[in-house]
Design a protein around this motif. Structure first.
Motif, PDB file in Angstrom:
ATOM      1  N   THR A 117      38.259  21.405  25.405  1.00  0.00           N
ATOM      2  CA  THR A 117      37.860  20.088  24.895  1.00  0.00           C
ATOM      3  C   THR A 117      37.262  20.274  23.508  1.00  0.00           C
ATOM      4  OG1 THR A 117      37.380  19.308  27.134  1.00  0.00           O
ATOM      5  CG2 THR A 117      36.443  18.059  25.308  1.00  0.00           C
ATOM      6  N   ILE A 118      37.731  19.469  22.565  1.00  0.00           N
ATOM      7  CA  ILE A 118      37.226  19.557  21.188  1.00  0.00           C
ATOM      8  C   ILE A 118      35.831  18.932  21.148  1.00  0.00           C
ATOM      9  CG2 ILE A 118      37.573  18.805  18.809  1.00  0.00           C
ATOM     10  CD1 ILE A 118      40.550  18.854  19.303  1.00  0.00           C
ATOM     11  N   THR A 119      34.850  19.733  20.767  1.00  0.00           N
ATOM     12  CA  THR A 119      33.461  19.250  20.703  1.00  0.00           C
ATOM     13  C   THR A 119      33.049  18.860  19.293  1.00  0.00           C
ATOM     14  OG1 THR A 119      32.674  21.531  20.469  1.00  0.00           O
ATOM     15  CG2 THR A 119      32.795  20.619  22.710  1.00  0.00           C
ATOM     16  N   ALA A 120      33.729  19.394  18.286  1.00  0.00           N
ATOM     17  CA  ALA A 120      33.377  19.059  16.897  1.00  0.00           C
ATOM     18  C   ALA A 120      34.555  19.390  15.981  1.00  0.00           C
ATOM     19  CB  ALA A 120      32.126  19.820  16.449  1.00  0.00           C
ATOM     20  N   ILE A 121      34.671  18.655  14.905  1.00  0.00           N
ATOM     21  CA  ILE A 121      35.692  18.904  13.888  1.00  0.00           C
ATOM     22  C   ILE A 121      35.014  18.972  12.527  1.00  0.00           C
ATOM     23  CG2 ILE A 121      37.680  17.920  12.659  1.00  0.00           C
ATOM     24  CD1 ILE A 121      38.705  16.812  15.240  1.00  0.00           C
ATOM     25  N   GLU A 122      35.323  20.027  11.802  1.00  0.00           N
ATOM     26  CA  GLU A 122      34.778  20.205  10.457  1.00  0.00           C
ATOM     27  C   GLU A 122      35.939  20.235   9.468  1.00  0.00           C
ATOM     28  OE1 GLU A 122      32.029  23.343   7.850  1.00  0.00           O
ATOM     29  OE2 GLU A 122      32.208  23.555  10.036  1.00  0.00           O
ATOM     30  N   PRO A 143      41.773  26.675  13.774  1.00  0.00           N
ATOM     31  CA  PRO A 143      42.211  25.836  12.657  1.00  0.00           C
ATOM     32  C   PRO A 143      42.846  24.542  13.165  1.00  0.00           C
ATOM     33  CG  PRO A 143      43.719  27.670  12.978  1.00  0.00           C
ATOM     34  CD  PRO A 143      42.560  27.918  13.882  1.00  0.00           C
ATOM     35  N   LEU A 144      42.711  23.488  12.386  1.00  0.00           N
ATOM     36  CA  LEU A 144      43.331  22.220  12.747  1.00  0.00           C
ATOM     37  C   LEU A 144      44.854  22.364  12.700  1.00  0.00           C
ATOM     38  CD1 LEU A 144      41.049  19.700  10.811  1.00  0.00           C
ATOM     39  CD2 LEU A 144      41.040  20.207  13.261  1.00  0.00           C
ATOM     40  N   PRO A 145      45.567  21.862  13.695  1.00  0.00           N
ATOM     41  CA  PRO A 145      47.028  22.030  13.723  1.00  0.00           C
ATOM     42  C   PRO A 145      47.734  21.118  12.725  1.00  0.00           C
ATOM     43  CG  PRO A 145      46.313  20.710  15.587  1.00  0.00           C
ATOM     44  CD  PRO A 145      45.063  21.162  14.895  1.00  0.00           C
ATOM     45  N   ASN A 146      48.737  21.666  12.064  1.00  0.00           N
ATOM     46  CA  ASN A 146      49.576  20.914  11.134  1.00  0.00           C
ATOM     47  C   ASN A 146      51.018  21.396  11.275  1.00  0.00           C
ATOM     48  OD1 ASN A 146      47.693  19.194   9.360  1.00  0.00           O
ATOM     49  ND2 ASN A 146      46.719  21.213   9.255  1.00  0.00           N
ATOM     50  N   ASN A 153      46.604  16.770  10.442  1.00  0.00           N
ATOM     51  CA  ASN A 153      45.156  16.676  10.632  1.00  0.00           C
ATOM     52  C   ASN A 153      44.356  17.098   9.406  1.00  0.00           C
ATOM     53  OD1 ASN A 153      44.858  16.039  13.666  1.00  0.00           O
ATOM     54  ND2 ASN A 153      46.288  17.760  13.670  1.00  0.00           N
ATOM     55  N   GLY A 154      45.040  17.519   8.349  1.00  0.00           N
ATOM     56  CA  GLY A 154      44.326  18.018   7.190  1.00  0.00           C
ATOM     57  C   GLY A 154      43.809  19.429   7.423  1.00  0.00           C
ATOM     58  N   CYS A 155      43.025  19.914   6.508  1.00  0.00           N
ATOM     59  CA  CYS A 155      42.507  21.273   6.606  1.00  0.00           C
ATOM     60  C   CYS A 155      41.115  21.257   7.238  1.00  0.00           C
ATOM     61  CB  CYS A 155      42.433  21.918   5.231  1.00  0.00           C
ATOM     62  SG  CYS A 155      44.060  22.052   4.429  1.00  0.00           S
ATOM     63  N   GLY A 156      40.760  22.385   7.851  1.00  0.00           N
ATOM     64  CA  GLY A 156      39.466  22.495   8.489  1.00  0.00           C
ATOM     65  C   GLY A 156      39.573  23.207   9.812  1.00  0.00           C
ATOM     66  N   THR A 157      38.510  23.146  10.601  1.00  0.00           N
ATOM     67  CA  THR A 157      38.477  23.823  11.897  1.00  0.00           C
ATOM     68  C   THR A 157      37.956  22.869  12.959  1.00  0.00           C
ATOM     69  OG1 THR A 157      36.243  24.668  11.476  1.00  0.00           O
ATOM     70  CG2 THR A 157      38.108  26.089  10.852  1.00  0.00           C
ATOM     71  N   ALA A 192      41.299  14.658  17.736  1.00  0.00           N
ATOM     72  CA  ALA A 192      40.014  14.064  17.368  1.00  0.00           C
ATOM     73  C   ALA A 192      38.945  14.623  18.285  1.00  0.00           C
ATOM     74  CB  ALA A 192      40.076  12.539  17.476  1.00  0.00           C
ATOM     75  N   GLU A 193      37.693  14.424  17.907  1.00  0.00           N
ATOM     76  CA  GLU A 193      36.589  14.926  18.708  1.00  0.00           C
ATOM     77  C   GLU A 193      36.615  14.288  20.099  1.00  0.00           C
ATOM     78  OE1 GLU A 193      31.692  15.082  18.533  1.00  0.00           O
ATOM     79  OE2 GLU A 193      32.857  14.832  16.668  1.00  0.00           O
ATOM     80  N   GLY A 194      36.460  15.119  21.133  1.00  0.00           N
ATOM     81  CA  GLY A 194      36.500  14.631  22.496  1.00  0.00           C
ATOM     82  C   GLY A 194      37.855  14.762  23.167  1.00  0.00           C
ATOM     83  N   ASP A 195      38.905  15.113  22.426  1.00  0.00           N
ATOM     84  CA  ASP A 195      40.243  15.253  23.007  1.00  0.00           C
ATOM     85  C   ASP A 195      40.323  16.486  23.896  1.00  0.00           C
ATOM     86  OD1 ASP A 195      41.012  13.021  21.681  1.00  0.00           O
ATOM     87  OD2 ASP A 195      42.383  14.004  20.282  1.00  0.00           O
ATOM     88  N   ASP A 196      41.021  16.351  25.015  1.00  0.00           N
ATOM     89  CA  ASP A 196      41.348  17.493  25.863  1.00  0.00           C
ATOM     90  C   ASP A 196      42.661  18.085  25.376  1.00  0.00           C
ATOM     91  OD1 ASP A 196      39.113  17.104  27.520  1.00  0.00           O
ATOM     92  OD2 ASP A 196      40.196  15.621  28.721  1.00  0.00           O
TER      93      ASP A 196
END
Length: 404
Positions: free
Chosen positions: A71-76, A116-119, A89-93, A127-131
């Motif tokens: 489960t995604i707890t945070a996105i930076e 890393p965010l998938p692209n 999703n753009g760049c980030g983790t 998004a945050e909270g997604d399983d």
């Protein structure tokens, strides 16, 4: 209550225009069972002969990458240092809380990972909270996780539950029997057809035997041990055999290999499956679902005609039933073509976009393969109508009419 005199006189004359009752129309002639019993026995023997006995578990180290739920707890998010070819999703983790199973073979599995965010094409938008579903890659620098998909278990359970409730609410016991037949179909496909093909058995033979087993089990389970069901079974079997022969001739004459995309190529190379045979098996199994619909409808139609018109003989029942069958075929043909076109739509778009000539598009192997599927399935359906209607007219007529 006294029987009217006219009715008594008609009964004494033994007139052949009497109305057949439910028991009479549901009675299967002995000749039909003499044909059906050897077919059922041959199907059981063939299944036992083709049943895979080898362990199909891939050797250690040859399976796919290990998958984990999380489960995604945070996105930076961060600024991209270079242009992305397909920005999803753009760049980030993303910080993901992992669900580590108790039988995880690793000594010190982590319960949280920065990924890393998938692209890229087909990447899930997160998004945050997604399983999500992640795969674990072993690299020289250590373990590396990547988000590859969303978890869909809960959504699928809700959707299937709504389907089951709708079937039971509308169909009642008939809906329950239809669901049981659907379960048998999936069990035979997953535990016989697919493993037997992976074990090296001829795909076309496996498809025919598996289809016969599905047909014999599901039709009787869904529609009961009635004469109409027996007629539908015999009509389906004859039409299915014709479909298999026609598909083999068409695939051979048009030199189709069954390899039209990366998926079919991977199945042929990694699993050693005969892709041409797999194409034939797909045509046979795909035709079965439409064939049994047509044969059951024709058989039931003739039964209703015999019940509503007790004076009809076999020829009159055949003519009346054929008129209904022609209307049914006209609508089903369009259904088949649209179903195959819908499944191949992405490839069709790609071919048309990169080809100028319409003739070259039609003769391309990908399109030719879908044309063969549609045409062969349609020919099998066209043959099913007179075969089933004629057999039903002979079996379900109340009494022969000399004037028919």
């Amino acid at each position: 209550m006294r029987t009217p005199r006219r009715t008594q006189e008609w009964q004494r004359m033994g007139g052949h225009h009497r109305r057949p009752d439910e028991h009479e129309l549901g009675r299967t002639p002995r000749a039909a069972w003499l044909v059906l019993a050897p077919i059922a026995l041959l199907t059981v023997v063939a299944m036992a002969w083709l049943w895979p006995t080898e362990d199909l578990t891939p050797p250690e180290g040859q399976g796919g990458a290990a998958q984990y739920d999380g489960t995604i707890t945070a996105i930076e998010s961060s600024e991209c240092t270079e242009d992305l070819t397909d920005d999803v999703n753009g760049c980030g983790t993303a910080t993901v809380a992992l669900e580590v199973p108790e039988d995880d073979p690793r000594q010190n599995p982590v319960d949280e990972a920065e990924v890393p965010l998938p692209n890229g094409p087909g990447a899930p938008e997160v998004a945050e909270g997604d399983d999500v579903v992640l795969i674990l890659n072993e690299t020289p620098d250590g373990e590396s996780y990547a988000i590859v998909d969303h978890q869909r278990g809960t959504g699928l359970v809700v959707l299937v539950g709504a389907f089951v409730l709708a079937m039971v609410a509308f169909g009642r016991w008939r809906g329950v029997s239809a669901l049981a037949g659907l379960g048998v179909t999936f069990l035979l496909l997953l535990y016989f057809v697919v493993p037997a093909i992976l074990a090296g058995s001829p795909p076309l033979l496996v498809a025919i035997v598996g289809s016969a087993a599905i047909m014999l089990t599901v039709l009787y389970l869904t529609h009961g041990l009635a004469a109409t069901t027996t007629v539908a079974v015999l009509g389906t079997l004859a039409s299915l055999t014709l479909t298999g022969v026609l598909s083999a001739l068409a695939v051979s004459a048009l030199h189709l290999t069954g390899v039209t995309d990366d998926l079919s190529l991977a199945v042929g190379m990694t699993q050693g499956v005969n892709t041409e045979g797999l194409l034939l098996a797909g045509i046979v199994i795909g035709s079965l679902g439409v064939l049994d619909d047509v044969t059951v409808t024709q058989s039931a139609t003739v039964a209703e005609l015999a019940r509503a018109n007790p004076a009809y003989g076999a020829l009159q029942l055949f003519r009346a039933g054929s008129r209904v069958g022609r209307s049914h075929i006209a609508s089903v043909v369009n259904t088949i073509v649209l179903a195959y076109a819908g499944s191949a739509l992405p490839l069709l778009i790609l071919i048309v976009a990169n080809t100028e000539s319409l003739g070259s598009v039609v003769t391309d192997q990908i399109i030719a393969q879908e044309v063969v599927r549609s045409v062969v399935a349609t020919l099998g359906l066209v043959a099913a109508v007179p075969l089933t209607t004629g057999l039903a007219a002979l079996v379900l007529r109340s009494h022969p009419d000399p004037q028919a």
